[in-house]
Design a protein around this motif. Structure first.
Motif, PDB file in Angstrom:
ATOM      1  N   LEU A   1     -11.869   5.722  -6.591  1.00 38.04           N
ATOM      2  CA  LEU A   1     -11.888   7.124  -6.209  1.00 38.04           C
ATOM      3  C   LEU A   1     -13.025   7.429  -5.238  1.00 38.04           C
ATOM      4  O   LEU A   1     -14.148   6.921  -5.371  1.00 38.04           O
ATOM      5  N   ASP A   2     -12.709   8.294  -4.266  1.00 40.96           N
ATOM      6  CA  ASP A   2     -13.697   8.797  -3.327  1.00 40.96           C
ATOM      7  C   ASP A   2     -14.774   9.542  -4.111  1.00 40.96           C
ATOM      8  O   ASP A   2     -14.469  10.467  -4.873  1.00 40.96           O
TER       9      ASP A   2
ATOM     10  N   LEU B   1     -15.227  13.139  -7.255  1.00 43.24           N
ATOM     11  CA  LEU B   1     -15.554  12.673  -8.603  1.00 43.24           C
ATOM     12  C   LEU B   1     -16.510  13.599  -9.341  1.00 43.24           C
ATOM     13  O   LEU B   1     -17.037  13.218 -10.388  1.00 43.24           O
ATOM     14  N   GLY B   2     -16.730  14.806  -8.830  1.00 45.57           N
ATOM     15  CA  GLY B   2     -17.652  15.710  -9.505  1.00 45.57           C
ATOM     16  C   GLY B   2     -17.247  15.998 -10.936  1.00 45.57           C
ATOM     17  O   GLY B   2     -18.096  16.143 -11.819  1.00 45.57           O
ATOM     18  N   TRP B   3     -15.940  16.080 -11.207  1.00 42.79           N
ATOM     19  CA  TRP B   3     -15.462  16.365 -12.561  1.00 42.79           C
ATOM     20  C   TRP B   3     -15.936  15.325 -13.560  1.00 42.79           C
ATOM     21  O   TRP B   3     -16.192  15.653 -14.728  1.00 42.79           O
ATOM     22  N   ALA B   4     -16.071  14.056 -13.131  1.00 39.79           N
ATOM     23  CA  ALA B   4     -16.492  12.989 -14.036  1.00 39.79           C
ATOM     24  C   ALA B   4     -17.974  13.076 -14.364  1.00 39.79           C
ATOM     25  O   ALA B   4     -18.437  12.479 -15.338  1.00 39.79           O
ATOM     26  N   LEU B   5     -18.709  13.833 -13.565  1.00 39.50           N
ATOM     27  CA  LEU B   5     -20.150  13.992 -13.764  1.00 39.50           C
ATOM     28  C   LEU B   5     -20.486  15.366 -14.337  1.00 39.50           C
ATOM     29  O   LEU B   5     -21.663  15.727 -14.419  1.00 39.50           O
ATOM     30  N   GLY B   6     -19.468  16.112 -14.707  1.00 34.74           N
ATOM     31  CA  GLY B   6     -19.699  17.448 -15.252  1.00 34.74           C
ATOM     32  C   GLY B   6     -19.986  18.486 -14.203  1.00 34.74           C
ATOM     33  O   GLY B   6     -20.470  19.581 -14.521  1.00 34.74           O
ATOM     34  N   ALA B   7     -19.704  18.183 -12.919  1.00 38.67           N
ATOM     35  CA  ALA B   7     -19.963  19.127 -11.837  1.00 38.67           C
ATOM     36  C   ALA B   7     -18.785  19.139 -10.867  1.00 38.67           C
ATOM     37  O   ALA B   7     -18.902  18.688  -9.726  1.00 38.67           O
ATOM     38  N   PRO B   8     -17.638  19.644 -11.299  1.00 42.29           N
ATOM     39  CA  PRO B   8     -16.474  19.678 -10.407  1.00 42.29           C
ATOM     40  C   PRO B   8     -16.748  20.522  -9.173  1.00 42.29           C
ATOM     41  O   PRO B   8     -17.474  21.509  -9.233  1.00 42.29           O
TER      42      PRO B   8
ATOM     43  N   PRO C   1      -5.536  14.198 -12.071  1.00 41.91           N
ATOM     44  CA  PRO C   1      -5.023  15.442 -11.495  1.00 41.91           C
ATOM     45  C   PRO C   1      -6.099  16.212 -10.741  1.00 41.91           C
ATOM     46  O   PRO C   1      -7.278  16.206 -11.118  1.00 41.91           O
ATOM     47  N   THR C   2      -5.691  16.885  -9.676  1.00 45.68           N
ATOM     48  CA  THR C   2      -6.629  17.714  -8.915  1.00 45.68           C
ATOM     49  C   THR C   2      -7.189  18.853  -9.762  1.00 45.68           C
ATOM     50  O   THR C   2      -8.239  19.409  -9.435  1.00 45.68           O
ATOM     51  N   ALA C   3      -6.514  19.182 -10.857  1.00 49.58           N
ATOM     52  CA  ALA C   3      -7.008  20.234 -11.756  1.00 49.58           C
ATOM     53  C   ALA C   3      -8.405  19.908 -12.260  1.00 49.58           C
ATOM     54  O   ALA C   3      -9.205  20.825 -12.520  1.00 49.58           O
ATOM     55  N   PHE C   4      -8.727  18.623 -12.392  1.00 54.08           N
ATOM     56  CA  PHE C   4     -10.059  18.246 -12.873  1.00 54.08           C
ATOM     57  C   PHE C   4     -11.140  18.751 -11.909  1.00 54.08           C
ATOM     58  O   PHE C   4     -12.193  19.226 -12.340  1.00 54.08           O
ATOM     59  N   GLU C   5     -10.900  18.617 -10.599  1.00 50.06           N
ATOM     60  CA  GLU C   5     -11.889  19.067  -9.622  1.00 50.06           C
ATOM     61  C   GLU C   5     -11.916  20.588  -9.507  1.00 50.06           C
ATOM     62  O   GLU C   5     -12.847  21.152  -8.917  1.00 50.06           O
ATOM     63  N   LEU C   6     -10.898  21.255 -10.061  1.00 54.65           N
ATOM     64  CA  LEU C   6     -10.923  22.713 -10.132  1.00 54.65           C
ATOM     65  C   LEU C   6     -11.669  23.202 -11.368  1.00 54.65           C
ATOM     66  O   LEU C   6     -11.783  24.408 -11.594  1.00 54.65           O
ATOM     67  N   GLY C   7     -12.166  22.256 -12.185  1.00 53.72           N
ATOM     68  CA  GLY C   7     -12.921  22.616 -13.373  1.00 53.72           C
ATOM     69  C   GLY C   7     -12.077  22.783 -14.612  1.00 53.72           C
ATOM     70  O   GLY C   7     -12.564  23.290 -15.630  1.00 53.72           O
ATOM     71  N   LEU C   8     -10.805  22.358 -14.564  1.00 53.25           N
ATOM     72  CA  LEU C   8      -9.916  22.461 -15.713  1.00 53.25           C
ATOM     73  C   LEU C   8      -9.858  21.135 -16.450  1.00 53.25           C
ATOM     74  O   LEU C   8     -10.024  20.066 -15.856  1.00 53.25           O
TER      75      LEU C   8
END
Length: 283
Positions: free
Chosen positions: A173-174, A178-185, A217-224
């Motif tokens: 992954l770019d 990957l902000g969602w994986a670090l708690g910062a989407p 899913p892109t929803a992860f980067e939206l904070g969902l």
């Protein structure tokens, strides 16, 4: 004295890989195919939608006179689970360059009743027979080199059994998505990655059906958070992919009423022939 280097692991080939074995269907009667859906392609307890689309795509390739999916649309009616299933196909129309068919996948519920899981309508042709003329304004997805991207193996250990499919993919992954994986989407509906099969098998038109539904899913980067099941998935295949990993970019522009659409572009090798799939998902 020095120790001899071990020989590199052999790469799987198209037709002889785990993906091919796990999507293989056995013809029971004309238009009727049996398969045992593998638990290796699950997310939590549900079978991945891209894997399922490849299963139906393989059955249609056998049932229709043309070999390759040009466009295939699936509606996911109920979640599939590992185990026996039957695929029933119907030939809608055959022509010189295109043939159209439909297919449904069925399983049995706990009371022994047959349940339809997926229904597909598809048009098939011969990608090798297409002219070379390509006119597009699309650009290849801008993704850092593979060595600068990150996969599941680079993060914390996943919950056992949570995503068996990750063990069968080469997914990098770019870092910008990957902000969602670090708690910062990031708040942007974007996901980009290098994609391949873990056993080194090169892509073909059927594996493209898996690729469009294999990224987080892109929803992860939206904070969902939580499961994002696919409701509908349409894929347009423009050419046979070149050997090597694919570059995939997925974006979401609309989230409303608990549903979102994802648009994917896949760079399939030396020729940039992206194909898009609109996908509605339930949050």
């Amino acid at each position: 004295m020095s120790q001899a280097a071990s020989a590199p692991a052999a790469r799987a080939t198209v037709g002889d890989s785990e993906f091919d074995r796990d999507t293989a269907v056995a013809r029971r009667a004309p238009g009727v195919y049996d398969i045992d859906l593998s638990a290796g392609w699950t997310i939590i307890n549900a079978v991945n939608g891209g894997y399922l689309l490849a299963v139906l795509g393989r059955a249609l390739a056998d049932a229709l006179p043309h070999p390759d999916p040009f466009t295939i649309s699936a509606h996911y009616l109920t979640a599939s689970r590992p185990g026996p299933a039957v695929v029933r196909t119907d030939v809608v129309r055959t022509g010189r360059t295109l043939s159209t068919g439909q297919a449904s996948l069925f399983q049995y519920d706990d009371d022994g009743r047959e349940v339809e899981r997926i229904r597909v309508l598809a048009s098939y042709g011969d990608l090798a027979a297409l002219p070379d003329d390509v006119r597009t304004t699309a650009e290849p997805p801008a993704i850092p080199p593979v060595e600068q991207c990150f996969g599941p193996e680079d993060g914390p250990a996943p919950v056992e059994g949570s995503s068996a499919i990750a063990d069968r993919l080469m997914l990098k992954l770019d870092p910008a998505t990957l902000g969602w994986a670090l708690g910062a989407p990031s708040g942007k509906g974007e996901m980009r990655a290098w994609f391949g099969l873990a056993d080194g098998r090169d892509p073909d038109p059927l594996s493209l059906l898996l690729a469009v539904d294999a990224l987080p899913p892109t929803a992860f980067e939206l904070g969902l958070k939580g499961w994002v099941p696919t409701v509908e998935l349409t894929v347009h295949v423009r050419c046979r992919p070149a050997p090597g990993p694919l570059r995939i970019s997925i974006t979401t522009r609309n989230l409303a009423g608990g549903f979102l659409e994802e648009d994917a572009e896949v760079c399939v090798g030396c020729l940039t022939r992206p194909w898009n799939h609109p996908k509605d998902v339930f949050l």
